[in-house]
Design a protein around this motif. Structure first.
Motif, short mmCIF file in Angstrom:
data_model
loop_
_atom_site.label_atom_id
_atom_site.label_comp_id
_atom_site.label_asym_id
_atom_site.label_seq_id
_atom_site.Cartn_x
_atom_site.Cartn_y
_atom_site.Cartn_z
N ALA A 43 0.83 -1.22 0.00
CA ALA A 43 0.00 0.00 0.00
C ALA A 43 0.86 1.26 0.00
N LYS A 44 1.97 1.24 0.75
CA LYS A 44 2.84 2.43 0.78
C LYS A 44 3.43 2.71 -0.60
N CYS A 45 3.85 1.67 -1.28
CA CYS A 45 4.45 1.85 -2.60
C CYS A 45 3.41 2.32 -3.63
N LYS A 46 2.21 1.81 -3.48
CA LYS A 46 1.16 2.22 -4.42
C LYS A 46 0.91 3.72 -4.34
N LYS A 49 5.08 8.55 -4.65
CA LYS A 49 5.32 9.25 -5.92
C LYS A 49 6.67 8.88 -6.53
N TYR A 50 7.50 8.13 -5.81
CA TYR A 50 8.79 7.71 -6.34
C TYR A 50 8.77 6.29 -6.90
N SER A 51 7.63 5.66 -6.89
CA SER A 51 7.57 4.26 -7.32
C SER A 51 8.05 4.08 -8.76
N VAL A 53 10.54 5.50 -10.25
CA VAL A 53 12.01 5.42 -10.32
C VAL A 53 12.55 4.36 -9.37
N CYS A 54 11.76 3.97 -8.41
CA CYS A 54 12.23 3.03 -7.39
C CYS A 54 11.94 1.58 -7.77
N GLY A 55 10.73 1.32 -8.19
CA GLY A 55 10.34 -0.05 -8.50
C GLY A 55 10.25 -0.93 -7.27
N GLY A 56 10.14 -0.30 -6.13
CA GLY A 56 9.96 -1.07 -4.89
C GLY A 56 11.24 -1.40 -4.16
N GLY A 57 12.36 -0.94 -4.67
CA GLY A 57 13.62 -1.16 -3.96
C GLY A 57 14.14 -2.57 -4.11
N CYS A 58 14.97 -2.95 -3.18
CA CYS A 58 15.68 -4.23 -3.24
C CYS A 58 14.76 -5.39 -2.84
N THR A 73 14.14 0.45 4.64
CA THR A 73 15.52 0.55 4.15
C THR A 73 15.62 0.13 2.69
N TYR A 74 14.56 -0.49 2.18
CA TYR A 74 14.59 -0.87 0.77
C TYR A 74 14.18 0.27 -0.14
N CYS A 75 13.76 1.39 0.42
CA CYS A 75 13.33 2.52 -0.41
C CYS A 75 14.50 3.07 -1.23
#
Ligand code: SF4
Length: 93
Positions: A43-46, A49-51, A53-58, A73-75
């Motif tokens: 829900a946070k990733c949805k 606004k950086y999703s 460029v981030c793609g959800g991190g590691c 920390t995966y952000c």
């Protein structure tokens, strides 16, 4: 072959071996890393606004480090530093 640099040398995370002509051998690991912790289910990733460029991190941090969820920390490093990155980029133009 491994899905992630973090897994080098961990035998149960080997996903295949091109030298033995066994491209993929461990479909459980492949599936887990491709879909097991999809940021689009977060829900946070949805809402983030950086999703784009981030793609959800590691994915490895998401799957194997539950405390990283709490601390995010995966952000992407862009999340808290976008203005600085844009300032640096602009100053170099
Ligand atoms: S920056 Fe964090 S909250 Fe935003 S999409 Fe990436 S992982 Fe998700």
């Amino acid at each position: 072959m491994y899905k992630c640099w973090h897994h080098l040398g961990v035998n149960n995370l080997v996903v295949g071996n091109v030298l033995l002509n066994k491209i993929f051998t461990n479909y459980n690991v492949i599936a887990r890393y491709m879909k097991g912790e999809d940021y689009l289910d977060d829900a946070k990733c949805k809402e983030c606004k950086y999703s784009i460029v981030c793609g959800g991190g590691c994915p490895d941090l998401r799957l194997n480090n539950p405390s990283s969820k709490k601390n995010e920390t995966y952000c992407s490093i862009f999340k808290n530093n976008m203005h600085s990155f844009l300032d640096i980029k602009y100053s170099k133009l």
